[in-house]
Design a protein around this motif. Structure first.
Motif: not given
Length: 320
Positions: A6-8, A34-38, A108-109, A160-162
């Motif tokens: 659920n992270s942005f 789909p369903g992600y916050n971005y 992302l996983a 993909v970065f933190t």
């Protein structure tokens, strides 16, 4: 498919003359998440076509457009996007549709699991011409040999970065080619995953064989920064002292020859070399001291970003 977090998310995409790609790219990103916050952060690097207008006309609330005042290049465009991004994870990709947004969830996983700070792609079955593949292979080989960091594909833009790693990168010049190495130097734990690669949808590639020479030059600079940026006196000072010592020994030898054996040394090339070594050593040592003072000034002065933003638009094209 249920979102794995659920992270942005912030998806940062540099654009330069991508008017025929950006709408389809936006659609593919939406279909893949789909369903992600971005948010999608498009950074227009002073395009000369209608890229900016096309992005604004999409009227998408998730799309943020950063317009740079001039063409700064991909590294600073990425830097502007990363600085602006507010996501817990920051994702970078190219705007030419060669990267596939559908690879983002699997990458992302690994980041969400907490073991890795950077997940970088390895392009499978690259759909590029030899003009792009050859410089890329040379660059990857040089990076592996010189840095001992076994990254198979440094040129893959899909990463993909933190947030903390992405925000800590100092990109400038052409350093986007070494962004994985820069992250590694910041302490990032890196994971490589296979990703899809497509032929360019529209437009022309901005890269050619001249990239090899830029890679070599940037690598030399990066190695200097890696080892001696905080202590340049350790590089210039050591070489300077060695040259001074060598020059002194040469001149002592010539002095013994002159005084002990009465030989003429005025016409000997060795005398010139001895003086050159001493003077060159003093110059190198002085350069090291001056650079030490410059580095202290750099760290102690107020930090300023090496780019300027003209305007930021969100969704409907209105300035933020």
């Amino acid at each position: 498919m249920k979102p794995i977090t659920n992270s942005f998310l912030s998806i940062v995409v540099p654009l330069y003359n991508e008017q025929d790609n950006v709408v389809l790219l936006t659609k593919k990103i939406h279909e893949s998440l789909p369903g992600y916050n971005y948010q999608i952060v498009y950074v227009d690097d002073f395009s000369t076509d209608n890229t900016r207008k096309v992005v604004k006309d999409m009227d998408d609330k998730r799309v943020h457009l950063i317009e740079l005042k001039k063409n700064y290049g991909q590294s600073l465009a990425l830097a502007a996007g990363m600085d602006y991004a507010t996501g817990d994870y920051i994702i970078t990709m190219d705007g030419d549709l060669q990267n596939d947004p559908s690879d983002i969830p699997q990458m992302l996983a690994h980041a969400v699991a907490g073991e890795y700070d950077l997940i970088t792609g390895i392009r499978q079955k690259r759909k590029d011409s030899l003009v792009k593949k050859i410089p890329s292979k040379i660059a990857n080989f040089l990076v592996r040999r010189v840095t001992k960091l076994d990254i198979k594909d440094n040129g893959c833009a899909l990463k993909v970065f933190t947030k903390d790693i992405a925000k800590g990168l100092n990109l400038y010049g052409e350093m986007h080619r070494f962004i994985t190495l820069l992250a590694y130097l910041e302490g990032a734990q890196i994971k490589q995953v296979n990703v899809k690669h497509h032929a360019r949808h529209a437009g022309k590639s901005k890269y050619g064989l001249e990239r090899v020479f830029k890679v070599v030059a940037d690598m030399m600079l990066l190695l200097f920064i890696r080892k001696y940026f905080q202590r340049p006196i350790h590089l210039f000072g050591i070489f300077g002292v060695l040259l001074i010592i060598l020059g002194i020994f040469i001149n002592i030898y010539l002095l013994i020859v002159k005084l002990g054996f009465g030989e003429d040394i005025g016409s000997r090339p060795l005398l010139i070399f001895g003086m050159m070594f001493i003077l060159g050593g003093i110059q190198l040592f002085t350069i090291g001291i001056v650079m030490e003072l410059l580095i202290r000034t750099y760290y102690e002065s107020q930090q300023k970003r090496p780019y300027r933003i003209k305007k930021i638009s969100i969704g409907d094209g209105k300035a933020a």
